[in-house]
Design an enzyme around this catalytic site. Structure first.
Site, PDB file in Angstrom:
ATOM      1  N   PRO A  53       0.830  -1.209   0.000  1.00 11.14           N
ATOM      2  CA  PRO A  53       0.000   0.000   0.000  1.00 11.14           C
ATOM      3  C   PRO A  53       0.863   1.257   0.000  1.00 11.14           C
ATOM      4  O   PRO A  53       2.023   1.245   0.422  1.00 11.14           O
ATOM      5  CB  PRO A  53      -0.802  -0.118   1.294  1.00 11.14           C
ATOM      6  N   ASP A  54       0.254   2.330  -0.467  1.00 11.87           N
ATOM      7  CA  ASP A  54       0.899   3.641  -0.472  1.00 11.87           C
ATOM      8  C   ASP A  54       0.714   4.257   0.910  1.00 11.87           C
ATOM      9  O   ASP A  54      -0.170   5.079   1.127  1.00 11.87           O
ATOM     10  CB  ASP A  54       0.251   4.500  -1.564  1.00 11.87           C
ATOM     11  N   ALA A  55       1.555   3.821   1.849  1.00 12.43           N
ATOM     12  CA  ALA A  55       1.376   4.205   3.254  1.00 12.43           C
ATOM     13  C   ALA A  55       2.719   4.393   3.951  1.00 12.43           C
ATOM     14  O   ALA A  55       2.910   3.980   5.094  1.00 12.43           O
ATOM     15  CB  ALA A  55       0.547   3.156   3.986  1.00 12.43           C
ATOM     16  N   LYS A 116       2.140   8.905   5.948  1.00 15.85           N
ATOM     17  CA  LYS A 116       0.976   9.287   5.143  1.00 15.85           C
ATOM     18  C   LYS A 116       0.266   8.040   4.631  1.00 15.85           C
ATOM     19  O   LYS A 116       0.846   6.954   4.557  1.00 15.85           O
ATOM     20  CB  LYS A 116       1.394  10.158   3.979  1.00 15.85           C
ATOM     21  N   ASN A 118      -2.438   7.062   1.262  1.00 11.65           N
ATOM     22  CA  ASN A 118      -2.872   7.580  -0.025  1.00 11.65           C
ATOM     23  C   ASN A 118      -4.100   8.473   0.108  1.00 11.65           C
ATOM     24  O   ASN A 118      -5.029   8.181   0.872  1.00 11.65           O
ATOM     25  CB  ASN A 118      -3.168   6.422  -0.980  1.00 11.65           C
TER      26      ASN A 118
END
Length: 285
Positions: A53-55, A116, A118
């Site tokens: 994931p974009d995390a 952060k 997404n």
């Protein structure tokens, strides 16, 4: 002309600079062949192609490697999505040194707190203190040695549920801190928020948009509204997922690839994208 200078020239032109997301060298080649002006090395796409994931799970080194691969594979300037800057102001300074040394044309950092998630996820988005983020922008500009390198400040005020006033206040602060462009992000279904922002923007620096959710807005309409750059940040990856899943399913269900061979690129086409003949020529005596 270096790629950073070329990107500056594009931003100063009256046309909208069109940018395509490319998480790999191959994707960057395809973006160039398709006529885009520049490449976006997207943290969302890079993470997804790692199955993550974009995390904020990957490191600066991971993202830098992807940006460099894209940069080396094509002639287009690369804009690196650097999330929140990988830490505090010192990390931002280090990031600038590394990306600049690698020849990346531009870096973009956003005003959310680390770690952060997404922008399109359902999780609540938490913004960094405005003054602190403006300081990071000023540190980034002070750290750069190549005057052509662009630092793009991305505000997530609208993503976090704020009003256009909030986005304008933050964007002005970042422009005052030295940002070469501001990216105003929205997940609304129409460009209305962006249009209001542009109508009230004092023109301190160019404005960048990412029309992922308000995708009916055309480049010509963007130009008329005052947009300097538009980034199609993830459409290539989403197309890849749809196409590859479909082809794999057809092969599995048919028990052979006979029914899909006419639909997919030939091996010779892949060789051409890889410039195989040019590489093999280097080994000839």
């Amino acid at each position: 002309m270096g790629k950073a200078r070329e990107l500056r020239r594009l931003l100063e032109s009256p046309a909208v600079t069109t940018v395509m997301g490319a998480p790999s060298g191959l994707a960057a080649i395809l973006a160039q062949q398709s006529g885009f002006d520049a490449v976006w090395s997207s943290s969302f796409e890079v993470s997804a192609f790692r199955g993550l994931p974009d995390a904020s799970l990957l490191t600066m080194t991971d993202y830098l490697r992807a940006a460099v691969e894209a940069d080396r594979a094509c002639d287009l300037p690369v804009i690196a999505d650097c999330d929140t800057g990988f830490g505090n102001a010192l990390n931002v300074a280090h990031m600038i040194a590394e990306y600049e040394a690698a020849g990346i044309a531009a870096v973009c950092i956003e005003d959310k707190v680390f770690p952060k998630v997404n922008s399109f996820s359902e999780r609540a988005q938490q913004l960094e203190d405005m003054a602190e983020f403006a300081h990071r922008i000023s540190v980034a500009k002070a750290a750069q040695r190549n005057p052509d390198l662009l630092v793009i400040a991305r505000t997530e005020a609208l993503i976090a549920g704020g009003e256009v006033d909030d986005a304008l206040r933050r964007a002005r602060a970042y422009a005052d801190a030295g940002a070469d462009a501001v990216l105003v992000h929205s997940k609304a279904k129409t460009p209305d928020q962006i249009l209001e922002f542009l109508g009230r923007w004092p023109g301190t620096c160019p404005v960048v948009v990412v029309p992922t959710t308000y995708y009916t807005w055309t480049v010509e309409e963007m130009r008329q509204a005052g947009v300097a750059m538009t980034i199609y940040a993830n459409q290539g990856m989403r197309a890849t997922v749809s196409a590859v899943r479909r082809i794999m399913t057809l092969i599995h269900n048919a028990g052979s690839s006979a029914t899909i061979e006419d639909e997919v690129a030939s091996v010779d086409e892949i060789f051409a994208l890889q410039r195989l003949d040019e590489w093999l020529a280097l080994s000839r005596r």
